[in-house]
Design a protein around this motif. Structure first.
Motif, PDB file in Angstrom:
ATOM      1  N   ALA A  22       0.837  -1.205   0.000  1.00 32.48           N
ATOM      2  CA  ALA A  22       0.000   0.000   0.000  1.00 32.48           C
ATOM      3  C   ALA A  22       0.871   1.254   0.000  1.00 32.48           C
ATOM      4  N   ALA A  23       1.955   1.240   0.779  1.00 33.75           N
ATOM      5  CA  ALA A  23       2.863   2.386   0.839  1.00 33.75           C
ATOM      6  C   ALA A  23       3.551   2.611  -0.506  1.00 33.75           C
ATOM      7  N   ALA A  24       3.991   1.536  -1.156  1.00 36.52           N
ATOM      8  CA  ALA A  24       4.634   1.659  -2.470  1.00 36.52           C
ATOM      9  C   ALA A  24       3.668   2.278  -3.478  1.00 36.52           C
ATOM     10  N   ARG A  25       2.423   1.897  -3.419  1.00 37.77           N
ATOM     11  CA  ARG A  25       1.416   2.459  -4.325  1.00 37.77           C
ATOM     12  C   ARG A  25       1.163   3.940  -4.014  1.00 37.77           C
ATOM     13  N   ALA A  26       1.224   4.313  -2.740  1.00 38.05           N
ATOM     14  CA  ALA A  26       1.057   5.719  -2.363  1.00 38.05           C
ATOM     15  C   ALA A  26       2.219   6.558  -2.882  1.00 38.05           C
ATOM     16  N   ILE A  27       3.437   6.025  -2.772  1.00 35.10           N
ATOM     17  CA  ILE A  27       4.614   6.727  -3.299  1.00 35.10           C
ATOM     18  C   ILE A  27       4.497   6.881  -4.810  1.00 35.10           C
ATOM     19  N   GLU A  28       4.142   5.801  -5.484  1.00 30.80           N
ATOM     20  CA  GLU A  28       3.982   5.846  -6.944  1.00 30.80           C
ATOM     21  C   GLU A  28       2.926   6.879  -7.336  1.00 30.80           C
ATOM     22  N   ASP A  29       1.826   6.915  -6.598  1.00 26.90           N
ATOM     23  CA  ASP A  29       0.780   7.892  -6.869  1.00 26.90           C
ATOM     24  C   ASP A  29       1.308   9.311  -6.711  1.00 26.90           C
ATOM     25  N   ALA A  30       2.139   9.534  -5.698  1.00 27.84           N
ATOM     26  CA  ALA A  30       2.676  10.872  -5.440  1.00 27.84           C
ATOM     27  C   ALA A  30       3.611  11.335  -6.548  1.00 27.84           C
ATOM     28  N   ILE A  31       4.433  10.440  -7.072  1.00 25.37           N
ATOM     29  CA  ILE A  31       5.445  10.874  -8.058  1.00 25.37           C
ATOM     30  C   ILE A  31       5.041  10.617  -9.502  1.00 25.37           C
ATOM     31  N   ARG A  32       3.963   9.925  -9.729  1.00 27.28           N
ATOM     32  CA  ARG A  32       3.562   9.537 -11.085  1.00 27.28           C
ATOM     33  C   ARG A  32       3.406  10.719 -12.022  1.00 27.28           C
ATOM     34  N   HIS A  33       2.885  11.818 -11.532  1.00 29.42           N
ATOM     35  CA  HIS A  33       2.587  12.953 -12.405  1.00 29.42           C
ATOM     36  C   HIS A  33       3.644  14.050 -12.330  1.00 29.42           C
ATOM     37  N   SER A  34       4.770  13.773 -11.686  1.00 29.00           N
ATOM     38  CA  SER A  34       5.802  14.798 -11.531  1.00 29.00           C
ATOM     39  C   SER A  34       6.774  14.767 -12.697  1.00 29.00           C
ATOM     40  N   ALA A  35       7.086  15.939 -13.183  1.00 33.22           N
ATOM     41  CA  ALA A  35       8.159  16.130 -14.148  1.00 33.22           C
ATOM     42  C   ALA A  35       8.918  17.368 -13.678  1.00 33.22           C
ATOM     43  N   ILE A  36      10.210  17.213 -13.486  1.00 34.83           N
ATOM     44  CA  ILE A  36      11.001  18.318 -12.948  1.00 34.83           C
ATOM     45  C   ILE A  36      12.106  18.652 -13.954  1.00 34.83           C
ATOM     46  N   PRO A  37      11.813  19.517 -14.930  1.00 33.81           N
ATOM     47  CA  PRO A  37      12.795  19.847 -15.952  1.00 33.81           C
ATOM     48  C   PRO A  37      13.942  20.714 -15.436  1.00 33.81           C
ATOM     49  N   MET A  38      13.844  21.206 -14.230  1.00 31.38           N
ATOM     50  CA  MET A  38      14.859  22.090 -13.672  1.00 31.38           C
ATOM     51  C   MET A  38      16.252  21.451 -13.669  1.00 31.38           C
ATOM     52  N   PHE A  39      16.331  20.140 -13.429  1.00 32.45           N
ATOM     53  CA  PHE A  39      17.636  19.491 -13.385  1.00 32.45           C
ATOM     54  C   PHE A  39      18.356  19.644 -14.710  1.00 32.45           C
ATOM     55  N   GLU A  40      17.670  19.318 -15.772  1.00 38.52           N
ATOM     56  CA  GLU A  40      18.265  19.413 -17.105  1.00 38.52           C
ATOM     57  C   GLU A  40      18.496  20.874 -17.491  1.00 38.52           C
TER      58      GLU A  40
END
Length: 112
Positions: A22-40
């Motif tokens: 359940a925790a792994a699915r919560a983490i996946e849900d949290a980061i699934r829609h993230s895109a952070i172009p700042m690094f590049e």
């Protein structure tokens, strides 16, 4: 370190009372829609990023935090489990649905 992102998610295990699943699915849900172009864009290495995950479940001792760290794709991660989430029992079958919540925070050294 400065926090530059926080994402929240929810995950569940409907049949096995597996808190780590359940925790792994919560983490996946949290980061699934993230895109952070700042690094590049800024030429910042992902190795500079610290990722702090807080998982809320009714039985924090049942969480395998090391296994969850291994699922995080970037940065230096830590996972902490705390009381939270929700257990819901089906009155007809006695099965318990485990619901986990996750807060995923990312930090970088000050860019100022």
């Amino acid at each position: 370190m400065q926090r530059f992102i926080i994402e929240m998610g929810m995950g569940n295990d409907q049949y096995g009372m597996d808190y780590t699943k359940a925790a792994a699915r919560a983490i996946e849900d949290a980061i699934r829609h993230s895109a952070i172009p700042m690094f590049e864009t800024l030429g910042i290495s992902h190795d500079q990023m610290q990722v702090r995950v807080t998982i809320g479940v009714q039985d924090p001792d049942a969480i395998d935090c090391a296994a969850l760290v291994a699922t995080l794709p970037r940065g230096h991660a830590t996972v902490t489990a705390t009381i939270g989430g929700l257990n819901v029992t089906n009155p007809n079958t006695g099965n318990t649905l485990v619901i986990a919540t996750a807060a995923v925070e990312a930090f970088l050294p000050s860019q100022a």
